[in-house]
Structure formats: C-alpha cells, structure tokens
Enzyme design. Structure first.
Site, short mmCIF file in Angstrom:
data_model
loop_
_atom_site.label_atom_id
_atom_site.label_comp_id
_atom_site.label_asym_id
_atom_site.label_seq_id
_atom_site.Cartn_x
_atom_site.Cartn_y
_atom_site.Cartn_z
CB THR A 35 -11.23 8.54 -10.19
OG1 THR A 35 -9.99 8.19 -9.58
CG2 THR A 35 -12.35 8.61 -9.16
CG ASP A 84 -2.15 0.88 1.01
OD1 ASP A 84 -2.87 0.68 0.02
OD2 ASP A 84 -2.38 1.79 1.83
#
Length: 509
Positions: free
Chosen positions: A499, A373
């Site tokens: 997005t 991440d």
C-alpha cells in the site's frame, strides 16, 4: 536550474489535457515532452526533494520544506530514507540507494522515545526494506556492489519484526496498533481498525517466505482470519463488505460501518494483492475481494446529480448512506483494475475506469489542478458558498488540503498499465505538473491548504515520506520503460506493490 526544471517551467500547465471522452485511446495534444523526458523530469523532482532532505533533515524522518527543519513523526528511524529506497532503485539512482543502505545498516529499531504504530511501521519501514531486498537481489542486482548491505536489509527486516511482534500477543491474535516497544505495552485500546488489522499480511508473509520461518506469516494471517470470516453477521452488511473495527479481545466486529475510505481502504486492497502474491495459498482472499467488489458495485455506487456521468463510492452505516469520499479512497479504481485484469473480469475493469474518471474530475475542476483531501456530493449539504462550484463540478469540497497523497496518480498508473490508453498517462503527467507547480519549495515539496485557491492557499510545512515512495514512483513508472517491477496486464505480474508502493516479488512456486 537543471535542464528538466526548465522543461517543466516551459511546459507548465499548458501541456495539460482536459477530460477526454471515456474510451478514447489517444489524447490529441499540442507539442509535448516525450515519455523519456517526462520520466527524467520526475527524476529531477525526486532528486530535488532528496537533496533538500539530505541537506536539512537526514537522518530524521521527514523534511520541513518551508522552514528547512525536520520532523520525527515515525520514531526517528529515517522514514523518508527507507521509504525512498525502492523508488531510488527503480530510477537507477545508485548514489541515493547506497546512502540509504548505509543508513539502514545503522538503525537501532529497539530504541525510540515515541510510541510505535504497527501499521505505519509495517507499510513504510518493513516493506521498504523487504522491497529493497527483492529488487536488489533480483532485477536491480547490478545497481550496487556491496552485497553485505543488501543482505542486511533482510536482517534488519527480521530485527524490526522481532521488535514488533509482541503486538500480536493478545487473546485473539488481533494486534494492538499503538505500542510501546520499550515496555512491551499497548495503549489499552479495545478495538483495532479494519485497515490497520488487514494491511499487515503481505509484508509479514513475505518476510516469512524469505526467511523460511512461518512465525511472521502466521501472526498476520491469524489476525486476518477474523476479517475473512466476519462475526457477528451484523459486521457484514453486504457480502464481502465489512465493518470498520474489530474487538481485540475476540476478533468480532464492533460495527457494520462500510466504506472504502481511510481506515477501511487497504484491507480491500490487500485481499486481491495477496492473491497476486500467491494464488495457491490465498484463493480465499481473492474470493472475499470478489464478493466485496460485486457488493460495492451493487450497493455503494453513487452518481452526483449535476454530473451523473461521474462515479463515486458512498459509505454505508446502519441503513444510511453518506455521500462523501476522500483522496485516500481513490486507490479504488486501481484495485478494481488490478482485480479485473488478473481475474479476466471486464466488468471490474470497466467499473475501475469509471472510478478513475470520477477521481480525475476532482483534479481537473480545481484552480490548482490537484484534487482535495475530501469532498461530498449530497445535494442537501452543499455549502452556500460552493453552489456554483457544485453545479459545475458535481461535488463540493469538504477539505481543500493536499498533503502530497498518491492515490489518484496511483489509479491513473494502473489504468495506463492495464489498458495502454495514452489518456491515463497524460493524466499522470497533468497531476505531476500541477503538484510540481503548486507544492514545490526551494528544498522539497510542501502540503498545501486549499487546492481551489491560487497557489494552493498557503503551504503546510511538512513533506511526508510517501512523496518519495508513492507520488514520485507512480509518476516515474508511468513514463518509464517496461520492467519486471512494473504492473503487468493479466496474470503476468512478478512483483506486487504494497500500500506504500513498495514492489515485492511474488511467491515463486
């Protein structure tokens, strides 16, 4: 086990490639599945997650794929269903599409026990419905026969926007993000974030164009206007690169912290996408993106010392650089590729491919084949237990979580569609196989806690709706036949992705 599951099990990670020299057009691999078989394998994974969601979680927002429970983190309106709609459409999954259309027709967007995020609700729900409408009244019009349910997508999109639009009722027009739709109140915030403010304009403008009512476009474009002409000058440390927060009272920038990371990311994404959507109306947006792109290459480019061939984007704040990045940031390669392709700028395409290769390195260096991440490459901050890893990989892991994010696969997809090089298609497949091997449960796909540990460490009991909207869509489209909704090289795009990877038809002139 279905046939495609057996194929995946047989291939496993043995079909993976290693990193290939930059510019190589074909990866030399052993026996592989053909593209249609890979597309079918992604369809199977989508169906597996969809079946688990339907059995244990529908009509709630998301499945808890370990405990077979459910969550309602997105106001209980069925986020996974709405987010899955456009992916089910492009996959030709009529059963799922009709189930979702029936569900959407019953949503009451005026009711929720929880606070509402204007940003999240726009990119998932509003965009999901608008995209479904554009696809089902356009190139996928033969998929369903109930035209009333299709028309209802636009009706419900308007209903939702009418519920949300009070958020823009501020002195400046910069909206509150966290709102209470029952009391028409906000959380009292004094600032709004760059991405949150700048990632509404595509959806709200598309709604206006479909309805023939400018009010929704005007609301979002007024908020955007402060980001396009930043004040004070300290809010724009480099041309086109702006700070992370604006004051809701007057639209002025509250800081000059610059990055392409989460919180800032999709503002830059939407600048070039608005130009793709309508180059006549949004040329200024394109100009601002070009400034930002050129400044990014000049000021934010960074290469880790152990592996100087890799390219990452640093962050900047008040004269200081932060050598860290995020999975969320890895949409950046796709943004440069799209912009470079549309504008005929080979320098942007080349830089986009550099970023794609950097993000791919975060995948191919971990035990699971999935990227973390967040990571860093500051030689002064290398954790003592990661020194060997840093010297080999060129980065160290700050957070090893993988929460089913799509951004790396997204940029691989753009790289393949714009260059046609098979190596990028192979990288999508590698990532998909790794995710399928590491995150899959009996009912769906779970986040994992450590991508550099065996089996991803432990599983986190949540399946985000963007698994359906983005990971499955990009993985599928990379191996699917060409279609009108696919990203096209050059200026031939008739759809542009929001997005959340919901394709919306570009404005007809």
């Amino acid at each position: 086990m279905r046939a495609t599951s057996l194929l995946l099990a047989a291939v496993g990670l043995a079909g993976s490639t290693v990193a290939h020299p930059f510019g190589e057009t074909e990866a030399v691999l052993g026996p592989q599945l053909q593209s249609q078989e890979k597309a079918d394998a992604v369809k199977e994974a989508f169906q597996h997650a969809w079946d688990g969601y339907m059995k244990y979680a529908f009509p709630h927002d998301e499945l808890h794929p370990v405990s077979n429970g459910y969550g309602d983190s997105r106001n209980g309106w069925g986020a996974s269903a709405v987010d899955a709609l456009s992916t089910a459409i492009v996959m030709g999954n009529a059963d799922a599409v009709n189930t979702i259309l029936d569900h959407i027709s019953k949503i009451d967007y005026t009711r929720t026990p929880d606070g509402v995020s204007l940003f999240e609700t726009t990119i998932r729900y509003l965009a999901g419905m608008l995209s479904g409408y554009d696809l089902l009244t356009g190139p996928a019009s033969d998929l369903v026969s109930n035209t009333e349910n299709v028309d209802n997508l636009l009706t419900q999109a308007k209903n939702l926007a009418d519920v949300l639009k009070f958020a823009f009722s501020t002195d400046s027009g910069v909206p509150y993000n966290n709102i209470n739709i029952t009391s028409k109140a906000s959380d009292g915030a004094t600032t709004n974030g760059l991405a949150v403010t700048g990632t509404l304009v595509l959806e709200w403008t598309r709604l206006s164009d479909l309805l023939g009512d400018d009010v929704y476009a005007e609301l979002s474009q007024k908020a955007e206007s402060y980001l396009l002409a930043p004040q004070p000058s300290s809010g724009e440390p480099f041309p086109g690169l702006v700070g992370s927060n604006v004051y809701i009272s007057n639209g002025e920038f509250a800081d000059g912290a610059v990055s392409w990371n989460g919180g800032d990311d999709s503002f830059y994404e939407y600048l070039i996408k608005m130009y793709v959507y309508d180059p006549k109306r949004f040329e200024t947006y394109k100009d601002r993106w070009v400034l930002a792109a050129e400044s990014t290459i000049k000021h934010l480019t960074s290469h880790p010392k152990p592996r100087p061939e890799l390219t990452f984007l640093s962050s900047y704040n008040n004269g200081n650089y932060d050598l860290s990045s995020q999975h969320l940031t890895c949409f950046d390669g796709g943004s440069f590729l799209l912009g470079g392709s549309v504008l005929g700028r080979q320098d942007f395409i080349d830089f986009g491919l550099d970023l794609v290769h950097g993000c791919e390195a975060t995948y191919n260096q971990t035990l699971t084949g999935i990227g973390p991440d967040s990571w860093g490459w500051d030689p002064k901050k290398v954790p003592s237990d990661q020194k060997d890893f840093y010297e080999r990989a060129g980065f160290y892991i700050n957070s090893g979580y993988y929460v089913l994010r799509p951004e790396v696969i997204e940029s691989f997809y753009y790289a393949y569609r714009i260059t046609g090089r098979a190596v990028y298609r192979d990288w999508v497949w590698n990532a998909f196989v790794a995710i399928n091997a590491t995150c899959r449960t009996d009912s769906g796909f779970a986040a994992v806690t450590n991508v550099n540990a065996k089996n991803g460490g432990s599983k986190d009991d949540n399946q985000e709706s963007f698994l359906f909207a983005e990971v499955m869509k990009y993985s599928y489209l990379t191996h699917a036949d060409d279609a009108e909704w696919q990203v096209q090289p050059g200026d031939g795009n008739t759809f542009v992705f929001n997005t959340e990877a919901h394709p919306m038809r570009v404005k007809h002139t």
